[in-house]
Design an enzyme around this catalytic site. Structure first.
Site, PDB file in Angstrom:
ATOM      1  N   THR A 175       0.955  -1.426  -0.180  1.00 23.86           N
ATOM      2  CA  THR A 175       0.022  -0.251   0.397  1.00 23.86           C
ATOM      3  C   THR A 175       1.360   1.490  -1.098  1.00 23.86           C
ATOM      4  O   THR A 175       1.750   0.904   0.844  1.00 23.86           O
ATOM      5  CB  THR A 175      -0.771   0.475   1.413  1.00 23.86           C
ATOM      6  OG1 THR A 175      -1.495   0.895   1.218  1.00 23.86           O
ATOM      7  CG2 THR A 175       0.395  -0.476   2.545  1.00 23.86           C
ATOM      8  N   ASP A 176       0.362   2.759  -0.457  1.00 23.25           N
ATOM      9  CA  ASP A 176       0.775   3.852  -0.303  1.00 23.25           C
ATOM     10  C   ASP A 176       1.268   4.206   0.734  1.00 23.25           C
ATOM     11  O   ASP A 176       2.041   4.991   1.421  1.00 23.25           O
ATOM     12  CB  ASP A 176       0.381   5.282  -1.249  1.00 23.25           C
ATOM     13  CG  ASP A 176      -1.255   4.852  -0.426  1.00 23.25           C
ATOM     14  OD1 ASP A 176      -1.996   4.009   0.350  1.00 23.25           O
ATOM     15  OD2 ASP A 176      -1.723   6.159  -1.474  1.00 23.25           O
ATOM     16  N   GLU A 177       0.166   3.786   2.168  1.00 26.19           N
ATOM     17  CA  GLU A 177       0.659   3.235   3.302  1.00 26.19           C
ATOM     18  C   GLU A 177       1.404   3.813   4.469  1.00 26.19           C
ATOM     19  O   GLU A 177       1.859   4.689   4.616  1.00 26.19           O
ATOM     20  CB  GLU A 177      -0.747   3.524   4.139  1.00 26.19           C
ATOM     21  CG  GLU A 177      -2.132   3.599   3.231  1.00 26.19           C
ATOM     22  CD  GLU A 177      -3.452   3.457   4.568  1.00 26.19           C
ATOM     23  OE1 GLU A 177      -3.453   3.295   4.950  1.00 26.19           O
ATOM     24  OE2 GLU A 177      -4.329   3.089   4.064  1.00 26.19           O
ATOM     25  N   LYS A 204       2.043  -3.172   7.171  1.00 17.25           N
ATOM     26  CA  LYS A 204       2.585  -3.335   5.643  1.00 17.25           C
ATOM     27  C   LYS A 204       3.867  -2.976   5.976  1.00 17.25           C
ATOM     28  O   LYS A 204       4.950  -3.475   4.892  1.00 17.25           O
ATOM     29  CB  LYS A 204       1.677  -2.416   5.006  1.00 17.25           C
ATOM     30  CG  LYS A 204       0.378  -3.083   4.967  1.00 17.25           C
ATOM     31  CD  LYS A 204      -0.002  -4.750   4.867  1.00 17.25           C
ATOM     32  CE  LYS A 204       0.136  -4.801   2.805  1.00 17.25           C
ATOM     33  NZ  LYS A 204      -0.167  -6.357   2.349  1.00 17.25           N
ATOM     34  N   TYR A 207      -2.095  -0.637  11.056  1.00 20.56           N
ATOM     35  CA  TYR A 207      -1.466  -1.025   9.611  1.00 20.56           C
ATOM     36  C   TYR A 207      -0.726  -1.114   8.488  1.00 20.56           C
ATOM     37  O   TYR A 207       0.097  -2.073   8.019  1.00 20.56           O
ATOM     38  CB  TYR A 207      -2.993  -0.517   9.069  1.00 20.56           C
ATOM     39  CG  TYR A 207      -3.107  -0.861   8.018  1.00 20.56           C
ATOM     40  CD1 TYR A 207      -3.104  -2.323   7.208  1.00 20.56           C
ATOM     41  CD2 TYR A 207      -3.255  -0.339   6.322  1.00 20.56           C
ATOM     42  CE1 TYR A 207      -2.692  -2.900   5.591  1.00 20.56           C
ATOM     43  CE2 TYR A 207      -2.652  -0.148   5.519  1.00 20.56           C
ATOM     44  CZ  TYR A 207      -3.167  -2.155   4.971  1.00 20.56           C
ATOM     45  OH  TYR A 207      -2.922  -1.465   3.488  1.00 20.56           O
TER      46      TYR A 207
END
Ligand code: NAD
Ligand code: TYD
Length: 350
Positions: free
Chosen positions: A131-133, A160, A156
């Site tokens: 993810t870009d997060e 990741k 989260y």
């Protein structure tokens, strides 16, 4: 013939990836391994569940013995790894679930791949979906590139980020062929209604308040899920080992503007007076550690492979609303919990 293990294939994005691969590559065997957590829903895959090149295995990625036996049973040649705990708000309440699945589960999968593919790493691929997060929050300007330093803020995104590091470490240390892609927020059919867009659609249908966190000016870059599946297909076949690719929609929206657009489209589709649904908008307490803005620079995948989103946001959103309006049983089963018994009903005697 490729025998691809897709993890998390009963989830939102995973089900679109499974469908694409099963339909497009009849000569590949697609093995969907999913633990069927609250987010896993086999009703996402009823249209392809009887395809001859598709198999479902209920398995937890943390369970090395179970994953090893799937490798042996089918001769797995490649992995597309999507299984994860994926909801930021849940990660704030239960961080350990995210460590167990996203970090330990990913390392467990890597370990099985390392053991089973020993001596022939060059002919197998471990493709990790991220993810870009992991990049943290942007200010008013700038974009995340593949070189942006990791700076996760939620449990989260931290989990990741850790899993991404492990995947790259297995490339550097053991020579396992890996590809990592970091994608922006997805939306589309089959999206679990705890995330922004499907939650708002569901609440608009049911005339319930539309909870907008904080000042509503948080910004996300949205991509139609089928365009993500197309990018995954491309990178699985053409991505260079050891590389990372950013995937994004070139499509930034402030949450409040997005919710207003949704209200407008839904008023039209539901035959309501313009402005009716927007009256449901309610500002609520902010999410702790809330990242202000995400935006992806997807020029690498665009330049190398010509990939770009195939639908505009307005078209994708309209298709998404239409899907939810014509799949009310799916929505009812998800919101009532009835979907959890689908596995027993469909698979108990197989
Ligand atoms: P999802 O929550 O809808 O689905 C996750 C799936 O993984 C479910 O089917 C669940 O049953 C399964 N799963 C969870 N824990 C498992 C375990 N221990 N063993 C086996 N299966 C397990 O998630 P999603 O939105 O489809 O996201 C899929 C992947 O894409 C995730 O890795 C996520 O980080 C990444 N991603 C998501 C987005 C997004 O906007 N949704 C954006 C970028 C990247
Ligand atoms: P979400 O769909 O949870 O994705 P992520 O946090 O992974 O980006 O949330 C998208 C944005 O919408 C995020 O800024 C939080 C906000 N949001 C709300 O304002 N209200 C809600 O009810 C939800 C679920 C999210």
């Amino acid at each position: 013939m490729k025998k691809i293990l897709i993890t998390g294939g009963a989830g939102f994005i995973g089900s679109h990836v499974v469908r694409r691969f099963v339909n497009k590559y009849p000569l590949y065997l697609i093995v969907n391994a999913d633990a069927l957590t609250y987010a896993g829903n086999l009703e996402n895959l009823t249209d392809i569940e009887d395809s001859p090149n598709y198999i479902f295995e209920k398995a937890d990625i943390k369970d090395i013995a179970a994953i090893s036996s799937i490798f042996d049973k089918y001769g797995i040649t490649d992995i597309i790894h999507l299984a994860a705990e994926s909801h930021v708000d849940r990660s704030i309440l239960s961080p350990f679930d995210f460590v167990y699945t996203n970090v330990i589960g990913t390392v467990a999968l890597l370990e099985v791949a390392k053991e089973k593919w020993k001596g022939e790493y060059k002919s197998h691929l471990f493709y990790h979906i991220s993810t870009d997060e992991v990049f943290g929050a942007l200010g008013d300007t700038g974009l995340f590139t593949e070189e942006t330093r990791y700076d996760p803020h939620s449990p989260y995104s931290a989990s990741k980020a850790a899993s991404d590091h492990f995947v790259r470490a297995y490339f550097d240390t053991y020579g396992i062929q890996t590809v990592v892609s970091n994608c922006s927020n997805n939306y589309g059919p089959n999206h679990f209604p705890e995330k922004l867009i499907p939650l708002m659609i569901n609440n608009i249908i049911n005339n319930k308040p539309l909870p907008v966190y904080g000042d509503g000016k948080y910004t996300r870059d949205w991509l139609f899920v089928k365009d993500h599946a197309i990018a995954i297909d491309l990178l699985f076949h053409q991505g260079r080992a050891g590389e990372t690719y950013n995937i994004g929609g070139f499509n930034e929206w402030k949450n409040i503007d997005l919710v207003n657009l949704l209200c407008k489209q839904m008023d039209e589709k539901l035959g309501r007076q313009p402005g009716t649904s927007a009256q449901l908008i309610t500002y609520v307490k902010d999410r702790p550690g809330h990242d202000r803005r995400y935006a992806i620079d997807a020029s690498k995948i665009n330049k190398e492979f010509g990939w770009k989103p195939s639908v505009t946001f307005e078209e994708g959103l309209s298709q998404t609303i239409d899907w939810f309006l014509s799949n009310k049983t799916w929505l009812e089963h998800v919101t009532s919990g009835a979907y959890t018994s689908y596995y027993d009903h469909q698979y108990e005697n197989r």
